[in-house]
Design an enzyme around this catalytic site. Structure first.
Site, PDB file in Angstrom:
ATOM      1  N   ARG A  53      -3.485   3.362   6.505  1.00  0.00           N
ATOM      2  CA  ARG A  53      -4.042   1.691   6.696  1.00  0.00           C
ATOM      3  C   ARG A  53      -4.675   1.453   7.964  1.00  0.00           C
ATOM      4  NH1 ARG A  53       1.016  -2.039   4.673  1.00  0.00           N
ATOM      5  NH2 ARG A  53      -0.882  -3.385   4.420  1.00  0.00           N
ATOM      6  N   ASP A  86       1.631  -3.638  -5.311  1.00  0.00           N
ATOM      7  CA  ASP A  86       2.855  -4.270  -4.944  1.00  0.00           C
ATOM      8  C   ASP A  86       3.725  -4.371  -5.992  1.00  0.00           C
ATOM      9  OD1 ASP A  86       1.767  -4.388  -2.444  1.00  0.00           O
ATOM     10  OD2 ASP A  86       1.121  -6.447  -2.463  1.00  0.00           O
ATOM     11  N   LYS A 132       3.699 -15.028   0.066  1.00  0.00           N
ATOM     12  CA  LYS A 132       3.491 -14.600   1.374  1.00  0.00           C
ATOM     13  C   LYS A 132       2.345 -14.217   1.562  1.00  0.00           C
ATOM     14  CE  LYS A 132       4.572  -9.805   1.992  1.00  0.00           C
ATOM     15  NZ  LYS A 132       3.537  -9.157   2.831  1.00  0.00           N
ATOM     16  N   ASN A 133       1.461 -13.306   0.989  1.00  0.00           N
ATOM     17  CA  ASN A 133       0.244 -12.893   1.268  1.00  0.00           C
ATOM     18  C   ASN A 133      -0.721 -14.048   1.130  1.00  0.00           C
ATOM     19  OD1 ASN A 133       1.288 -10.320   1.822  1.00  0.00           O
ATOM     20  ND2 ASN A 133       0.684  -9.348   0.071  1.00  0.00           N
ATOM     21  N   ARG A 143      11.479  -9.604   4.689  1.00  0.00           N
ATOM     22  CA  ARG A 143      10.135  -9.691   5.126  1.00  0.00           C
ATOM     23  C   ARG A 143       9.498 -10.342   3.941  1.00  0.00           C
ATOM     24  NH1 ARG A 143       7.090  -4.874   6.608  1.00  0.00           N
ATOM     25  NH2 ARG A 143       5.531  -6.608   6.898  1.00  0.00           N
ATOM     26  N   CYS A 184       2.418   3.443   9.587  1.00  0.00           N
ATOM     27  CA  CYS A 184       3.047   2.213   8.458  1.00  0.00           C
ATOM     28  C   CYS A 184       3.632   3.314   7.397  1.00  0.00           C
ATOM     29  CB  CYS A 184       1.856   1.625   7.801  1.00  0.00           C
ATOM     30  SG  CYS A 184       2.367   0.720   6.202  1.00  0.00           S
TER      31      CYS A 184
HETATM   32  N1  EPU Z   1      -8.294   0.397   4.145  1.00  0.00           N
HETATM   33  C1  EPU Z   1      -9.265   1.123   4.854  1.00  0.00           C
HETATM   34  N2  EPU Z   1      -9.834   0.410   5.846  1.00  0.00           N
HETATM   35  C2  EPU Z   1      -9.737  -0.893   6.234  1.00  0.00           C
HETATM   36  C3  EPU Z   1      -8.906  -1.607   5.293  1.00  0.00           C
HETATM   37  C4  EPU Z   1      -8.196  -0.825   4.422  1.00  0.00           C
HETATM   38  O1  EPU Z   1      -9.494   2.328   4.723  1.00  0.00           O
HETATM   39  O2  EPU Z   1     -10.457  -1.153   7.020  1.00  0.00           O
HETATM   40  C5  EPU Z   1      -7.796   1.019   2.968  1.00  0.00           C
HETATM   41  C6  EPU Z   1      -6.328   0.945   3.241  1.00  0.00           C
HETATM   42  O3  EPU Z   1      -5.634   1.993   4.073  1.00  0.00           O
HETATM   43  C7  EPU Z   1      -5.579   0.806   1.785  1.00  0.00           C
HETATM   44  C8  EPU Z   1      -6.825   0.190   1.042  1.00  0.00           C
HETATM   45  O4  EPU Z   1      -8.228   0.150   1.634  1.00  0.00           O
HETATM   46  O5  EPU Z   1      -6.027   2.268   1.259  1.00  0.00           O
HETATM   47  C9  EPU Z   1      -6.298  -1.227   0.405  1.00  0.00           C
HETATM   48  O6  EPU Z   1      -5.879  -1.790   1.637  1.00  0.00           O
HETATM   49  P1  EPU Z   1      -5.923  -3.341   1.870  1.00  0.00           P
HETATM   50  O7  EPU Z   1      -6.835  -3.451   2.882  1.00  0.00           O
HETATM   51  O8  EPU Z   1      -6.384  -4.077   0.583  1.00  0.00           O
HETATM   52  O9  EPU Z   1      -4.638  -3.687   2.094  1.00  0.00           O
HETATM   53  P2  EPU Z   1      -3.868  -4.938   2.991  1.00  0.00           P
HETATM   54  O10 EPU Z   1      -5.149  -5.967   3.229  1.00  0.00           O
HETATM   55  O11 EPU Z   1      -3.855  -4.290   4.583  1.00  0.00           O
HETATM   56  C10 EPU Z   1      -2.724  -6.215   1.388  1.00  0.00           C
HETATM   57  C11 EPU Z   1      -1.519  -6.765   1.426  1.00  0.00           C
HETATM   58  C12 EPU Z   1      -0.635  -5.828   0.932  1.00  0.00           C
HETATM   59  C13 EPU Z   1      -1.004  -5.167  -0.523  1.00  0.00           C
HETATM   60  C14 EPU Z   1      -2.645  -4.784   0.047  1.00  0.00           C
HETATM   61  C15 EPU Z   1      -3.171  -4.362  -1.421  1.00  0.00           C
HETATM   62  C16 EPU Z   1      -1.283  -8.707   2.626  1.00  0.00           C
HETATM   63  C17 EPU Z   1      -0.733  -9.353   4.078  1.00  0.00           C
HETATM   64  N3  EPU Z   1      -1.085  -7.526   2.469  1.00  0.00           N
HETATM   65  O12 EPU Z   1      -2.674  -5.489   2.571  1.00  0.00           O
HETATM   66  O13 EPU Z   1       0.884  -6.077   0.687  1.00  0.00           O
HETATM   67  O14 EPU Z   1      -0.358  -4.022  -0.708  1.00  0.00           O
HETATM   68  O15 EPU Z   1      -3.406  -5.708   0.103  1.00  0.00           O
HETATM   69  O16 EPU Z   1      -3.260  -5.455  -2.548  1.00  0.00           O
HETATM   70  O17 EPU Z   1      -2.167  -9.487   2.141  1.00  0.00           O
HETATM   71  C18 EPU Z   1       2.875  -6.089   0.296  1.00  0.00           C
HETATM   72  O18 EPU Z   1       3.082  -7.497   0.439  1.00  0.00           O
HETATM   73  O19 EPU Z   1       4.159  -5.408   0.147  1.00  0.00           O
HETATM   74  C19 EPU Z   1       1.774  -5.596   1.017  1.00  0.00           C
HETATM   75  C20 EPU Z   1       1.800  -4.356   1.407  1.00  0.00           C
END
Ligand code: EPU
Length: 418
Positions: free
Chosen positions: A122, A306, A22-23, A398, A117
């Site tokens: 996030r 995850d 998915k990701n 999802r 969320c």
């Molecule tokens: N964060 C910030 N600022 C930003 C971006 C992120 O503070 O601009 C923080 C977030 O709040 C969090 C941390 O950084 O505390 C890491 O978040 P990240 O941005 O890496 O998460 P994401 O990109 O929104 C993806 C996956 C998630 C997975 C996370 C961590 C996708 C579509 N989603 O989310 O997947 O948990 O990386 O590995 O790739 C899931 O599949 O269930 C899922 C939630």
């Protein structure tokens, strides 16, 4: 609302195939907006989140053809809109992934802020900061990110924190930018590398993906191509944990053991016997009860957030006590209270959950709160005595393709109540 009904306490046994990740599929589909030629993508999982991003691309004017298998053809030669509306974005935070491609391709993007969320605040500040460093003018107006840039320029960007979709957004923006973009402290997740491989197939010049420094040399335009999405390491880990929690024996095909070493190590610590080939993993618990493990989540290659909820379910039935520390998201323990309703013995101290296993988890009506929390409830239900009814299973749809069919193939007594 649909429910999953599980009659637990039966070991899983058999073989299934793992779906595409998915990701990886979500950023790859978003990135197809960068090309004006036709792109064929295979191994796309049938998931609600994929449907959402496909609707989003369709609204932007991309032409999308789906076949009944796992293939999608995208042609984004005629884009008619740069607007990602709240109604779609609020159902899936990963919609933010269209920001970089739209801005880069059309010079303008309007993407709704994702909003609340269940697992944490996030924010998307790192996405915006990176794009601003590349010359984008960004304003937040009435809940929308409004970004403009006649021509993005490559630059050196040091991410303040490791972010997966943040790295992906900037990498996608860098592909058609003028000059060289360097992302430091980049996310090293395999899905980031898969996105880079996909873009390189279309003619992008990206190196270093999969390490913490990614270099993108901007190109004038991207061409078409075919790409096969990598297997889902979290789906793989979830089924392995399902076999371990039920003291079962399973083989997973079409997967990549090299992508989940940190998870395999913990399952071995829990007592599982694991064998691997290039594209398969087998796990045998030999009818034994698992041992509790200690886990701390962190960005790849450490133990993935995850998989945290699923390992918590394992600890809930295991011998001994294990501690689980969540360092990526600040509120990813929503499954704890539901597991407690099934008899789990878990206490929370800040971002650490201490769990002392019990062999007597019992079925109960429970509620799914997010995708991976739902998976942990399914696992607990498979191990528990009696019937578990899981409500709000739209979360699970999802991210897990045909979960009840795959589990039933492994001998689980599970069905969906419409
Ligand atoms: N964060 C910030 N600022 C930003 C971006 C992120 O503070 O601009 C923080 C977030 O709040 C969090 C941390 O950084 O505390 C890491 O978040 P990240 O941005 O890496 O998460 P994401 O990109 O929104 C993806 C996956 C998630 C997975 C996370 C961590 C996708 C579509 N989603 O989310 O997947 O948990 O990386 O590995 O790739 C899931 O599949 O269930 C899922 C939630």
């Amino acid at each position: 609302m649909e429910k999953l009904i599980i009659q637990g306490n039966h070991p899983l046994n058999g073989e299934i195939k793992i779906s595409g990740a998915k990701n990886a599929a979500l950023p790859i589909l978003a990135a197809s907006l960068l090309s004006q030629s036709s792109i064929q993508i295979s191994n796309i999982p049938h998931l609600q989140d994929v449907t959402t991003i496909v609707s989003l691309l369709g609204q932007m004017g991309a032409n999308i053809t789906l076949d009944e298998r796992t293939n999608i053809e995208v042609n984004a030669s005629q884009l008619t809109s740069f607007h990602a509306p709240y109604d779609l974005v609020r159902t899936m935070r990963a919609s933010i992934l269209v920001l970089g491609p739209l801005l880069s391709r059309l010079g303008e993007a309007e993407v709704s802020l994702p909003g609340g969320c269940a697992i944490g605040t996030r924010p998307v500040d790192q996405h915006l900061k990176g794009l601003q460093a590349m010359g984008a003018e960004i304003q937040i107006e009435r809940g929308y990110i409004k970004a403009k840039a006649k021509q993005l320029r490559g630059t050196r960007i040091v991410m303040d924190i490791v972010t997966v979709t943040g790295t992906e957004n900037i990498m996608m923006a860098g592909v058609l930018a003028k000059g060289q973009t360097i992302i430091q402290n980049a996310a090293r997740e395999p899905e980031v590398e898969d996105l880079a491989n996909f873009l390189n197939t279309l003619g992008a010049k990206i190196s270093g993906a999969g390490t913490s420094t990614i270099v993108i040399d901007g190109v004038e335009k991207l061409g078409g191509g075919c790409y096969h999405v990598l297997p889902d390491r979290i789906e793989t880990g979830t089924y392995l944990a399902a076999a371990a929690i039920t003291s079962g024996k399973i083989k997973l095909k079409n997967t990549r053991p090299d992508l989940l070493k940190s998870v395999l190590v913990k399952l071995e610590e829990a007592g599982a016997e694991i064998e691997t080939g290039i594209d398969w993993i087998s796990l045998d618990m030999k009818g034994k009860r698992p041992r509790a493990v200690n886990v701390s989540t962190a960005p790849y290659p450490a133990f993935p957030t995850d998989m945290q909820a699923q390992i918590m379910a394992l600890n809930a039935v295991a011998e001994g006590s294990g501690s689980i520390t969540e360092t990526v998201f600040e509120n990813r323990f929503m499954h704890v209270q539901e597991l407690q309703r099934m008899g789990a013995n878990i206490s929370l101290k800040g971002n650490t959950a201490i769990c002392t296993g019990t062999p007597d988890l019992h079925g109960a009506p429970v509620m799914a709160t997010d995708l991976r929390a739902s998976a942990s409830l399914v696992l607990a239900g498979l191990a528990a005595k009696g019937e578990t009814v899981i409500n709000r299973i739209y979360h699970i749809d999802r991210g897990y393709e045909c979960i009840e069919e795959k589990l039933a193939q492994l001998g689980a007594r599970i069905h969906r109540l419409p």
